[in-house]
Design a protein around this motif. Structure first.
Motif, PDB file in Angstrom:
ATOM      1  N   GLN A   1       0.829  -1.206   0.000  1.00 39.67           N
ATOM      2  CA  GLN A   1       0.000   0.000   0.000  1.00 39.67           C
ATOM      3  C   GLN A   1       0.863   1.256   0.000  1.00 39.67           C
ATOM      4  O   GLN A   1       0.562   2.236  -0.687  1.00 39.67           O
ATOM      5  CB  GLN A   1      -0.926   0.023   1.213  1.00 39.67           C
ATOM      6  N   SER A   2       1.945   1.225   0.763  1.00 40.73           N
ATOM      7  CA  SER A   2       2.833   2.379   0.835  1.00 40.73           C
ATOM      8  C   SER A   2       3.470   2.673  -0.522  1.00 40.73           C
ATOM      9  O   SER A   2       3.515   3.835  -0.967  1.00 40.73           O
ATOM     10  CB  SER A   2       3.916   2.133   1.891  1.00 40.73           C
ATOM     11  N   PHE A   3       3.951   1.635  -1.212  1.00 39.87           N
ATOM     12  CA  PHE A   3       4.562   1.840  -2.525  1.00 39.87           C
ATOM     13  C   PHE A   3       3.530   2.335  -3.537  1.00 39.87           C
ATOM     14  O   PHE A   3       3.810   3.236  -4.333  1.00 39.87           O
ATOM     15  CB  PHE A   3       5.214   0.540  -3.013  1.00 39.87           C
ATOM     16  N   ILE A   4       2.323   1.744  -3.494  1.00 41.29           N
ATOM     17  CA  ILE A   4       1.268   2.182  -4.416  1.00 41.29           C
ATOM     18  C   ILE A   4       0.823   3.600  -4.082  1.00 41.29           C
ATOM     19  O   ILE A   4       0.520   4.401  -4.979  1.00 41.29           O
ATOM     20  CB  ILE A   4       0.083   1.198  -4.369  1.00 41.29           C
ATOM     21  N   GLY A   5       0.791   3.945  -2.780  1.00 46.88           N
ATOM     22  CA  GLY A   5       0.394   5.285  -2.368  1.00 46.88           C
ATOM     23  C   GLY A   5       1.306   6.358  -2.915  1.00 46.88           C
ATOM     24  O   GLY A   5       0.879   7.491  -3.167  1.00 46.88           O
ATOM     25  N   HIS A   6       2.568   6.021  -3.101  1.00 45.99           N
ATOM     26  CA  HIS A   6       3.509   6.994  -3.659  1.00 45.99           C
ATOM     27  C   HIS A   6       3.500   6.997  -5.192  1.00 45.99           C
ATOM     28  O   HIS A   6       4.161   7.829  -5.814  1.00 45.99           O
ATOM     29  CB  HIS A   6       4.921   6.718  -3.133  1.00 45.99           C
ATOM     30  N   ILE A   7       2.748   6.067  -5.793  1.00 47.45           N
ATOM     31  CA  ILE A   7       2.535   6.112  -7.238  1.00 47.45           C
ATOM     32  C   ILE A   7       1.485   7.165  -7.571  1.00 47.45           C
ATOM     33  O   ILE A   7       1.613   7.920  -8.532  1.00 47.45           O
ATOM     34  CB  ILE A   7       2.110   4.724  -7.771  1.00 47.45           C
ATOM     35  N   GLY A   8       0.401   7.220  -6.740  1.00 47.39           N
ATOM     36  CA  GLY A   8      -0.644   8.208  -6.970  1.00 47.39           C
ATOM     37  C   GLY A   8      -1.799   8.032  -6.006  1.00 47.39           C
ATOM     38  O   GLY A   8      -2.016   6.942  -5.457  1.00 47.39           O
ATOM     39  N   ALA A   9      -2.573   9.124  -5.783  1.00 45.31           N
ATOM     40  CA  ALA A   9      -3.701   9.087  -4.843  1.00 45.31           C
ATOM     41  C   ALA A   9      -4.821   8.190  -5.347  1.00 45.31           C
ATOM     42  O   ALA A   9      -5.472   7.489  -4.560  1.00 45.31           O
ATOM     43  CB  ALA A   9      -4.225  10.509  -4.594  1.00 45.31           C
TER      44      ALA A   9
ATOM     45  N   PHE B   1       2.493   6.519   4.484  1.00 44.16           N
ATOM     46  CA  PHE B   1       1.584   5.914   3.512  1.00 44.16           C
ATOM     47  C   PHE B   1       1.207   6.853   2.372  1.00 44.16           C
ATOM     48  O   PHE B   1       0.664   6.404   1.369  1.00 44.16           O
ATOM     49  CB  PHE B   1       0.288   5.465   4.212  1.00 44.16           C
ATOM     50  N   THR B   2       1.440   8.133   2.519  1.00 43.77           N
ATOM     51  CA  THR B   2       0.992   9.074   1.507  1.00 43.77           C
ATOM     52  C   THR B   2       1.878  10.312   1.487  1.00 43.77           C
ATOM     53  O   THR B   2       2.479  10.673   2.509  1.00 43.77           O
ATOM     54  CB  THR B   2      -0.474   9.492   1.761  1.00 43.77           C
ATOM     55  N   SER B   3       1.916  10.953   0.331  1.00 46.88           N
ATOM     56  CA  SER B   3       2.617  12.228   0.209  1.00 46.88           C
ATOM     57  C   SER B   3       1.638  13.395   0.234  1.00 46.88           C
ATOM     58  O   SER B   3       2.049  14.556   0.182  1.00 46.88           O
ATOM     59  CB  SER B   3       3.420  12.256  -1.110  1.00 46.88           C
ATOM     60  N   SER B   4       0.350  13.093   0.319  1.00 43.71           N
ATOM     61  CA  SER B   4      -0.689  14.124   0.283  1.00 43.71           C
ATOM     62  C   SER B   4      -0.860  14.766   1.659  1.00 43.71           C
ATOM     63  O   SER B   4      -1.193  14.084   2.637  1.00 43.71           O
ATOM     64  CB  SER B   4      -2.017  13.520  -0.182  1.00 43.71           C
ATOM     65  N   THR B   5      -0.662  16.074   1.726  1.00 45.40           N
ATOM     66  CA  THR B   5      -0.856  16.797   2.987  1.00 45.40           C
ATOM     67  C   THR B   5      -2.312  16.752   3.418  1.00 45.40           C
ATOM     68  O   THR B   5      -2.619  16.657   4.618  1.00 45.40           O
ATOM     69  CB  THR B   5      -0.415  18.272   2.835  1.00 45.40           C
ATOM     70  N   GLU B   6      -3.226  16.792   2.447  1.00 43.83           N
ATOM     71  CA  GLU B   6      -4.654  16.777   2.758  1.00 43.83           C
ATOM     72  C   GLU B   6      -5.065  15.462   3.415  1.00 43.83           C
ATOM     73  O   GLU B   6      -5.807  15.433   4.392  1.00 43.83           O
ATOM     74  CB  GLU B   6      -5.459  17.013   1.485  1.00 43.83           C
ATOM     75  N   VAL B   7      -4.561  14.344   2.870  1.00 46.12           N
ATOM     76  CA  VAL B   7      -4.851  13.033   3.464  1.00 46.12           C
ATOM     77  C   VAL B   7      -4.227  12.939   4.858  1.00 46.12           C
ATOM     78  O   VAL B   7      -4.851  12.434   5.805  1.00 46.12           O
ATOM     79  CB  VAL B   7      -4.327  11.904   2.560  1.00 46.12           C
ATOM     80  N   ALA B   8      -2.987  13.429   5.013  1.00 47.61           N
ATOM     81  CA  ALA B   8      -2.299  13.373   6.308  1.00 47.61           C
ATOM     82  C   ALA B   8      -3.055  14.160   7.372  1.00 47.61           C
ATOM     83  O   ALA B   8      -3.158  13.733   8.529  1.00 47.61           O
ATOM     84  CB  ALA B   8      -0.877  13.907   6.166  1.00 47.61           C
ATOM     85  N   LYS B   9      -3.602  15.317   7.006  1.00 46.72           N
ATOM     86  CA  LYS B   9      -4.389  16.106   7.961  1.00 46.72           C
ATOM     87  C   LYS B   9      -5.665  15.380   8.365  1.00 46.72           C
ATOM     88  O   LYS B   9      -6.075  15.402   9.522  1.00 46.72           O
ATOM     89  CB  LYS B   9      -4.730  17.469   7.352  1.00 46.72           C
ATOM     90  N   ALA B  10      -6.288  14.706   7.398  1.00 53.69           N
ATOM     91  CA  ALA B  10      -7.497  13.939   7.699  1.00 53.69           C
ATOM     92  C   ALA B  10      -7.197  12.808   8.671  1.00 53.69           C
ATOM     93  O   ALA B  10      -7.978  12.520   9.587  1.00 53.69           O
ATOM     94  CB  ALA B  10      -8.104  13.397   6.412  1.00 53.69           C
ATOM     95  N   VAL B  11      -6.052  12.147   8.488  1.00 52.35           N
ATOM     96  CA  VAL B  11      -5.642  11.084   9.409  1.00 52.35           C
ATOM     97  C   VAL B  11      -5.367  11.643  10.797  1.00 52.35           C
ATOM     98  O   VAL B  11      -5.769  11.062  11.813  1.00 52.35           O
ATOM     99  CB  VAL B  11      -4.395  10.359   8.861  1.00 52.35           C
ATOM    100  N   SER B  12      -4.697  12.793  10.864  1.00 51.00           N
ATOM    101  CA  SER B  12      -4.345  13.406  12.142  1.00 51.00           C
ATOM    102  C   SER B  12      -5.582  13.732  12.973  1.00 51.00           C
ATOM    103  O   SER B  12      -5.566  13.625  14.199  1.00 51.00           O
ATOM    104  CB  SER B  12      -3.525  14.673  11.902  1.00 51.00           C
ATOM    105  N   SER B  13      -6.673  14.109  12.296  1.00 50.38           N
ATOM    106  CA  SER B  13      -7.901  14.463  13.014  1.00 50.38           C
ATOM    107  C   SER B  13      -8.574  13.254  13.663  1.00 50.38           C
ATOM    108  O   SER B  13      -9.489  13.407  14.479  1.00 50.38           O
ATOM    109  CB  SER B  13      -8.885  15.140  12.054  1.00 50.38           C
ATOM    110  N   LEU B  14      -8.132  12.053  13.289  1.00 55.60           N
ATOM    111  CA  LEU B  14      -8.730  10.820  13.819  1.00 55.60           C
ATOM    112  C   LEU B  14      -7.871  10.151  14.886  1.00 55.60           C
ATOM    113  O   LEU B  14      -8.146   9.022  15.287  1.00 55.60           O
ATOM    114  CB  LEU B  14      -8.954   9.831  12.668  1.00 55.60           C
ATOM    115  N   THR B  15      -6.849  10.849  15.393  1.00 53.17           N
ATOM    116  CA  THR B  15      -5.875  10.238  16.300  1.00 53.17           C
ATOM    117  C   THR B  15      -6.506   9.703  17.579  1.00 53.17           C
ATOM    118  O   THR B  15      -6.171   8.610  18.047  1.00 53.17           O
ATOM    119  CB  THR B  15      -4.773  11.259  16.656  1.00 53.17           C
TER     120      THR B  15
END
Length: 485
Positions: free
Chosen positions: A53-61, A359-373
């Motif tokens: 998943q990590s390798f595919i995540g860096h291929i594209g969203a 798992f992702t290079s997307s800041t938007e996805v990372a912020k969404a994950v952070s809100s679920l901590t």
């Protein structure tokens, strides 16, 4: 009274433990002897999925979201059926080992292969027609092409589940699971190297990432075949037997009840991901939710090690006829798993906001994950209790009872609460996850109550009746094979 070597292997029992401290020490050593290799094997096996998943995540969203849909919806659906049906092997082999019906363990293993290979073939259309299935449940069109490509790669992986899971359960029941830990660890290291080579160096994209996973998963199965077939299980593997094709219906019934029990549990998260797919900006919602679920699932592998230990210890002691030792094993296992759960919960609460970038290079996805901590931390805590109780149920053969508990707690309570909070109360992914946590909490309390109220002497009798009903005397051919081994 002195304990025999086999008594020490199976546990402290009534005679072996001199005092509470000594009994806890003996049971804890036994617990970790089973749980440690199981934890290592499950973390590294699931790690292969996460690394992919990590390798595919860096291929594209889009590719990340497509992989998440296939893994959490289709693969979890199929794996839930196969893992659930395969857990019948844990019940039968564990109790047979405790009762010293060693030759029956190989027969139970072969019967499970017959049942699961048939089931795997029946389930093939879920991967072949994945895009139609995902379209039917309303997923976004832009994800379907990538999802269809990824799903076809999971067909050879599905067949590894049939052999790998059942052989692991068979080896764990006789406490020979250290080999599984080593095989899975080596496969995980190899997968990291192959993924880097195929995706980054050779630039093969999704075929490279998925091809690396196929090679890594089958390498474990081949290693297990070598270990079982080449003489390292002389008492329990006496060669292929025509008895594997007899008395299949009782195995099918126990497998079906086991399958329903675990399917309802594993599909629960898949239903929630589907619900997230109907929200605004579904790609971000699915990606964030799937990352959180994979983080908890990876930690959940530790708890599944304790599930394995609970299943093995309880089934061994019930087969052996010692109800007191079974109850004591449950108490020690629960206490140990809960202590680790508290530790992991605190760690995820502190570092949860930075984990998503693996798992992702997307800041938007990372912020969404952070809100679920906070919800991530609560899930981790509950995950330290519930699997142990499920292991007790599998070891005791209660799969059909727990299936009803899972149905009520997850789908009658958890999913509706998630819908109300997510869509009506406008809490979005947070609301869905709160509903999930509420269902897991209710299920945990129900299983605690069932375990507390159980008459364990009656469970010993039930195990004895089951083993006698399915017992086959060793054939002359099997005896000769065993002697030659």
């Amino acid at each position: 009274m002195d304990c025999t070597m086999e008594d020490k292997l199976l546990g402290p029992g009534k005679e072996c433990g001199k005092d509470l401290k000594g009994r806890v020490w003996i049971e804890s050593k036994q617990l970790w002897r089973i749980a440690s290799p199981a934890i290592l094997a499950r973390i590294t096996s699931f790690g292969i999925l996460v690394v992919t998943q990590s390798f595919i995540g860096h291929i594209g969203a889009t590719e990340l979201a497509a992989y998440a849909l296939v893994q959490i919806i289709l693969v979890r659906f199929v794996n839930g059926i196969l893992l659930g049906m395969g857990s019948a092997v844990e019940t039968l082999c564990g109790q047979a080992f405790g009762a010293r019906h060693y030759h029956m363990m190989g027969i139970y293993l072969q019967r499970s292969w017959v049942v699961l290979l048939t089931t795997s073939t029946i389930l093939l259309p879920f991967f072949i027609f994945s895009s139609s299935i995902l379209r039917l449940i309303g997923q976004e069109e832009e994800l379907l092409a990538a999802a269809e490509n990824i799903s076809l790669w999971f067909i050879p992986i599905m067949y590894t589940f049939t052999f790998s899971m059942t052989m692991q359960m068979y080896l764990q029941a006789q406490q020979k699971n250290m080999i599984i830990g080593w095989l899975c660890s080596a496969s995980f290291v190899g997968h990291l190297i192959l993924s880097w080579l195929f995706v980054y160096e050779l630039n093969w994209g999704i075929p490279g990432a998925m091809g690396a996973m196929v090679i890594s998963m089958w390498s474990v199965v081949i290693g297990e075949f070598v270990y079982v077939f080449c003489g390292w299980c002389p008492g329990t593997w006496t060669g292929f037997s025509k008895d594997a094709f007899t008395d299949l219906w009782p195995v099918v019934k126990l497998s079906l009840s086991s399958g329903v029990m675990l399917c309802l549990e594993l599909w629960y998260n898949a239903v929630l991901v589907i619900m997230a797919g109907f929200m605004k900006n579904a790609t971000i919602a699915i990606s964030a939710f799937s990352i959180c679920l994979n983080i908890t699932a990876w930690e959940f592998m530790v708890s599944l090690g304790f599930l394995t230990a609970a299943c093995v210890r309880v089934s061994n002691e019930l087969g052996r006829g010692d109800a007191a030792a079974a109850k004591f094993a449950i108490k020690v296992n629960l206490s140990t798993s809960l202590s680790l759960g508290v530790l992991f919960s605190v760690l995820f609460l502190i570092f949860g906001h930075v984990i998503s970038y693996a798992f992702t290079s997307s800041t938007e996805v990372a912020k969404a994950v952070s809100s679920l901590t906070i919800l991530l931390s609560l899930s981790v805590l509950l995950n330290s209790i519930q699997p142990v109780l499920s292991g007790v149920a599998i070891g005791s053969g209660w799969q059909s009872v727990v299936a009803y508990v899972n149905l009520g707690c997850y789908y009658v309570v958890g999913v509706p609460v998630g819908v109300l909070l997510g869509y009506v109360a406008k809490l979005d992914v947070k609301g869905i996850w709160i509903g999930m946590i509420f269902g897991v909490l209710l299920q945990t309390l129900m299983l605690l109550w069932i375990t507390w109220r159980t008459d364990w002497d009656a469970q010993v009798e039930n195990a004895s009746l089951r083993l006698k009903k399915w017992f086959l005397a060793p054939s002359q051919e099997s005896n000769e094979n065993s002697n030659h081994a």
